[in-house]
Scaffold this motif. Structure first.
Motif, PDB file in Angstrom:
ATOM      1  N   LEU A   7       0.894  -1.002   0.072  1.00  0.00           N
ATOM      2  CA  LEU A   7       0.006   0.045   0.046  1.00  0.00           C
ATOM      3  C   LEU A   7       0.938   1.352   0.054  1.00  0.00           C
ATOM      4  CD1 LEU A   7      -2.428  -0.970   2.924  1.00  0.00           C
ATOM      5  CD2 LEU A   7      -3.038  -1.412   0.257  1.00  0.00           C
ATOM      6  N   TRP A   8       0.368   2.383  -0.673  1.00  0.00           N
ATOM      7  CA  TRP A   8       1.207   3.568  -0.474  1.00  0.00           C
ATOM      8  C   TRP A   8       0.108   4.766  -0.722  1.00  0.00           C
ATOM      9  CZ3 TRP A   8       1.065   0.206  -4.578  1.00  0.00           C
ATOM     10  CH2 TRP A   8       0.639   0.915  -6.086  1.00  0.00           C
ATOM     11  N   VAL A   9       0.553   5.852  -0.443  1.00  0.00           N
ATOM     12  CA  VAL A   9      -0.248   7.050  -0.441  1.00  0.00           C
ATOM     13  C   VAL A   9       0.516   8.093  -1.090  1.00  0.00           C
ATOM     14  CG1 VAL A   9      -1.508   6.538   1.560  1.00  0.00           C
ATOM     15  CG2 VAL A   9       0.482   8.256   1.774  1.00  0.00           C
ATOM     16  N   GLU A  10      -0.063   8.920  -1.784  1.00  0.00           N
ATOM     17  CA  GLU A  10       0.334  10.139  -2.823  1.00  0.00           C
ATOM     18  C   GLU A  10      -0.355  11.561  -2.317  1.00  0.00           C
ATOM     19  OE1 GLU A  10       0.733   8.743  -6.964  1.00  0.00           O
ATOM     20  OE2 GLU A  10       2.306   7.394  -6.237  1.00  0.00           O
ATOM     21  N   ARG A  11       0.012  12.484  -2.414  1.00  0.00           N
ATOM     22  CA  ARG A  11      -0.529  13.653  -2.028  1.00  0.00           C
ATOM     23  C   ARG A  11      -0.913  14.450  -3.736  1.00  0.00           C
ATOM     24  NH1 ARG A  11       0.232  18.559   1.555  1.00  0.00           N
ATOM     25  NH2 ARG A  11      -1.790  19.758   1.241  1.00  0.00           N
ATOM     26  N   ASN A  12      -2.166  15.080  -3.804  1.00  0.00           N
ATOM     27  CA  ASN A  12      -2.553  15.691  -4.795  1.00  0.00           C
ATOM     28  C   ASN A  12      -2.419  16.850  -4.679  1.00  0.00           C
ATOM     29  OD1 ASN A  12      -3.851  13.154  -5.792  1.00  0.00           O
ATOM     30  ND2 ASN A  12      -5.269  13.296  -4.156  1.00  0.00           N
ATOM     31  N   GLU A  13      -2.411  17.730  -6.002  1.00  0.00           N
ATOM     32  CA  GLU A  13      -2.398  19.056  -5.865  1.00  0.00           C
ATOM     33  C   GLU A  13      -3.368  19.901  -5.131  1.00  0.00           C
ATOM     34  OE1 GLU A  13      -1.903  20.594  -9.892  1.00  0.00           O
ATOM     35  OE2 GLU A  13      -0.222  19.353 -10.281  1.00  0.00           O
ATOM     36  N   ASP A  14      -4.558  19.217  -5.110  1.00  0.00           N
ATOM     37  CA  ASP A  14      -5.717  20.097  -4.081  1.00  0.00           C
ATOM     38  C   ASP A  14      -5.445  19.853  -2.615  1.00  0.00           C
ATOM     39  OD1 ASP A  14      -6.385  17.467  -3.731  1.00  0.00           O
ATOM     40  OD2 ASP A  14      -8.447  17.800  -4.870  1.00  0.00           O
ATOM     41  N   GLY A  15      -4.626  19.118  -2.143  1.00  0.00           N
ATOM     42  CA  GLY A  15      -4.323  18.862  -0.538  1.00  0.00           C
ATOM     43  C   GLY A  15      -4.844  17.596  -0.189  1.00  0.00           C
ATOM     44  N   SER A  16      -5.615  16.827  -1.087  1.00  0.00           N
ATOM     45  CA  SER A  16      -6.064  15.642  -0.607  1.00  0.00           C
ATOM     46  C   SER A  16      -4.984  14.520  -1.007  1.00  0.00           C
ATOM     47  CB  SER A  16      -7.458  15.072  -1.262  1.00  0.00           C
ATOM     48  OG  SER A  16      -7.225  14.970  -2.695  1.00  0.00           O
ATOM     49  N   TRP A  17      -5.307  13.538  -0.388  1.00  0.00           N
ATOM     50  CA  TRP A  17      -4.564  12.322  -0.721  1.00  0.00           C
ATOM     51  C   TRP A  17      -5.145  11.131  -1.195  1.00  0.00           C
ATOM     52  CZ3 TRP A  17       0.783  12.161   1.010  1.00  0.00           C
ATOM     53  CH2 TRP A  17       1.185  13.146   2.010  1.00  0.00           C
ATOM     54  N   ASP A  18      -4.343  10.369  -2.137  1.00  0.00           N
ATOM     55  CA  ASP A  18      -5.024   8.976  -2.848  1.00  0.00           C
ATOM     56  C   ASP A  18      -4.182   7.684  -1.927  1.00  0.00           C
ATOM     57  OD1 ASP A  18      -6.981   9.639  -4.739  1.00  0.00           O
ATOM     58  OD2 ASP A  18      -5.460  10.888  -5.603  1.00  0.00           O
ATOM     59  N   ALA A  19      -4.847   6.746  -1.672  1.00  0.00           N
ATOM     60  CA  ALA A  19      -4.126   5.571  -1.101  1.00  0.00           C
ATOM     61  C   ALA A  19      -4.359   4.653  -2.335  1.00  0.00           C
ATOM     62  CB  ALA A  19      -5.047   5.134   0.170  1.00  0.00           C
ATOM     63  N   TYR A  20      -3.306   3.704  -2.434  1.00  0.00           N
ATOM     64  CA  TYR A  20      -3.307   3.027  -3.585  1.00  0.00           C
ATOM     65  C   TYR A  20      -2.849   1.415  -3.071  1.00  0.00           C
ATOM     66  CZ  TYR A  20      -3.350   6.747  -6.884  1.00  0.00           C
ATOM     67  OH  TYR A  20      -3.889   8.028  -7.539  1.00  0.00           O
ATOM     68  N   SER A  21      -3.295   0.387  -3.745  1.00  0.00           N
ATOM     69  CA  SER A  21      -2.663  -1.004  -3.527  1.00  0.00           C
ATOM     70  C   SER A  21      -1.977  -1.470  -4.752  1.00  0.00           C
ATOM     71  CB  SER A  21      -3.616  -1.742  -2.802  1.00  0.00           C
ATOM     72  OG  SER A  21      -4.540  -2.313  -3.885  1.00  0.00           O
ATOM     73  N   ASP A  22      -1.045  -2.296  -4.645  1.00  0.00           N
ATOM     74  CA  ASP A  22      -0.459  -3.158  -5.805  1.00  0.00           C
ATOM     75  C   ASP A  22      -1.565  -3.790  -6.575  1.00  0.00           C
ATOM     76  OD1 ASP A  22      -0.571  -4.982  -4.064  1.00  0.00           O
ATOM     77  OD2 ASP A  22       1.311  -5.665  -4.058  1.00  0.00           O
ATOM     78  N   ASP A  23      -2.676  -4.330  -5.980  1.00  0.00           N
ATOM     79  CA  ASP A  23      -3.575  -4.969  -6.793  1.00  0.00           C
ATOM     80  C   ASP A  23      -4.813  -4.019  -7.395  1.00  0.00           C
ATOM     81  OD1 ASP A  23      -5.191  -4.432  -4.628  1.00  0.00           O
ATOM     82  OD2 ASP A  23      -5.801  -6.301  -3.998  1.00  0.00           O
ATOM     83  N   GLY A  24      -4.560  -2.816  -7.338  1.00  0.00           N
ATOM     84  CA  GLY A  24      -5.573  -1.718  -7.949  1.00  0.00           C
ATOM     85  C   GLY A  24      -6.813  -1.051  -7.103  1.00  0.00           C
ATOM     86  N   ALA A  25      -6.611  -1.470  -5.859  1.00  0.00           N
ATOM     87  CA  ALA A  25      -7.624  -0.732  -4.843  1.00  0.00           C
ATOM     88  C   ALA A  25      -7.116   0.774  -4.708  1.00  0.00           C
ATOM     89  CB  ALA A  25      -7.782  -1.315  -3.387  1.00  0.00           C
ATOM     90  N   HIS A  26      -8.119   1.613  -4.495  1.00  0.00           N
ATOM     91  CA  HIS A  26      -7.866   3.260  -4.573  1.00  0.00           C
ATOM     92  C   HIS A  26      -8.922   3.838  -3.580  1.00  0.00           C
ATOM     93  CE1 HIS A  26      -8.957   7.284  -6.045  1.00  0.00           C
ATOM     94  NE2 HIS A  26      -7.677   7.500  -5.788  1.00  0.00           N
ATOM     95  N   ILE A  27      -8.479   4.823  -2.990  1.00  0.00           N
ATOM     96  CA  ILE A  27      -9.526   5.595  -1.885  1.00  0.00           C
ATOM     97  C   ILE A  27      -8.837   7.011  -1.640  1.00  0.00           C
ATOM     98  CG2 ILE A  27      -8.534   4.829   0.365  1.00  0.00           C
ATOM     99  CD1 ILE A  27     -11.571   4.699   1.308  1.00  0.00           C
ATOM    100  N   LYS A  28      -9.683   8.028  -1.778  1.00  0.00           N
ATOM    101  CA  LYS A  28      -9.246   9.270  -1.762  1.00  0.00           C
ATOM    102  C   LYS A  28      -9.538   9.761  -0.198  1.00  0.00           C
ATOM    103  CE  LYS A  28      -9.637  12.413  -4.923  1.00  0.00           C
ATOM    104  NZ  LYS A  28      -8.190  12.814  -5.140  1.00  0.00           N
ATOM    105  N   PHE A  29      -8.535  10.529   0.592  1.00  0.00           N
ATOM    106  CA  PHE A  29      -8.866  10.816   2.047  1.00  0.00           C
ATOM    107  C   PHE A  29      -8.119  12.267   2.116  1.00  0.00           C
ATOM    108  CE2 PHE A  29      -5.021   8.538   1.730  1.00  0.00           C
ATOM    109  CZ  PHE A  29      -3.870   9.150   2.877  1.00  0.00           C
ATOM    110  N   GLY A  30      -8.269  12.720   3.303  1.00  0.00           N
ATOM    111  CA  GLY A  30      -7.535  13.878   3.645  1.00  0.00           C
ATOM    112  C   GLY A  30      -8.165  14.743   4.791  1.00  0.00           C
TER     113      GLY A  30
END
Length: 138
Positions: A5-28
């Motif tokens: 799993l990993w998270v990356e910051r978005n330009e709008d200040g939110s974050w996206d979490a990802y998994s190596d099998d394609g799951a995704h969730i936005k948080f912040g």
């Protein structure tokens, strides 16, 4: 091997979490976003939902599930939760389940959650967390 799993910051200040099998969730922090404390509660409720799915579908039919709510006691001094309260509500009215059958379903759901909910098991014990910070330079 555990899912990466990993998270990356978005330009709008939110974050996206990802998994190596394609799951995704936005948080912040902000309207319409789950914050990390919310995600802890979602993990607890989600674990109970998946753990209870078999006995509920077995009793009520395919695609049926519980409504699970979670709230918690937050302590500002320690910046942590001191307790969570979880409620699992199974609507068995349409299946005509009542009396002893309802009590048996309740017991089966509780047993499945107690046996299979990794998040609940983890929250119930002190869980050490190790952290390493790496700064990449030239």
């Amino acid at each position: 091997m555990a899912k990466k799993l990993w998270v990356e910051r978005n330009e709008d200040g939110s974050w996206d979490a990802y998994s190596d099998d394609g799951a995704h969730i936005k948080f912040g922090h902000g309207k319409g976003l789950f914050n990390p404390g919310d995600l802890m509660k979602v993990a607890l409720a989600g674990c109970a939902a998946l753990s209870s799915q078999f006995p509920i579908e077995n009793a009520l039919g395919e695609g049926k599930g519980a409504r699970i709510t979670v709230d918690g006691d937050y302590d500002e001094a320690t910046d942590g939760y001191t307790a969570f309260r979880e409620q699992v509500v199974v609507d068995a009215q349409s299946a005509g389940i009542h009396g002893d059958d309802a009590e048996k379903l309740k017991d089966r759901v509780e047993r499945h959650i107690e046996k299979s909910c990794t998040v609940k098991h983890t929250y119930e014990v002190a869980t050490p967390v190790t952290m390493k910070v790496k700064v990449i330079t030239k």
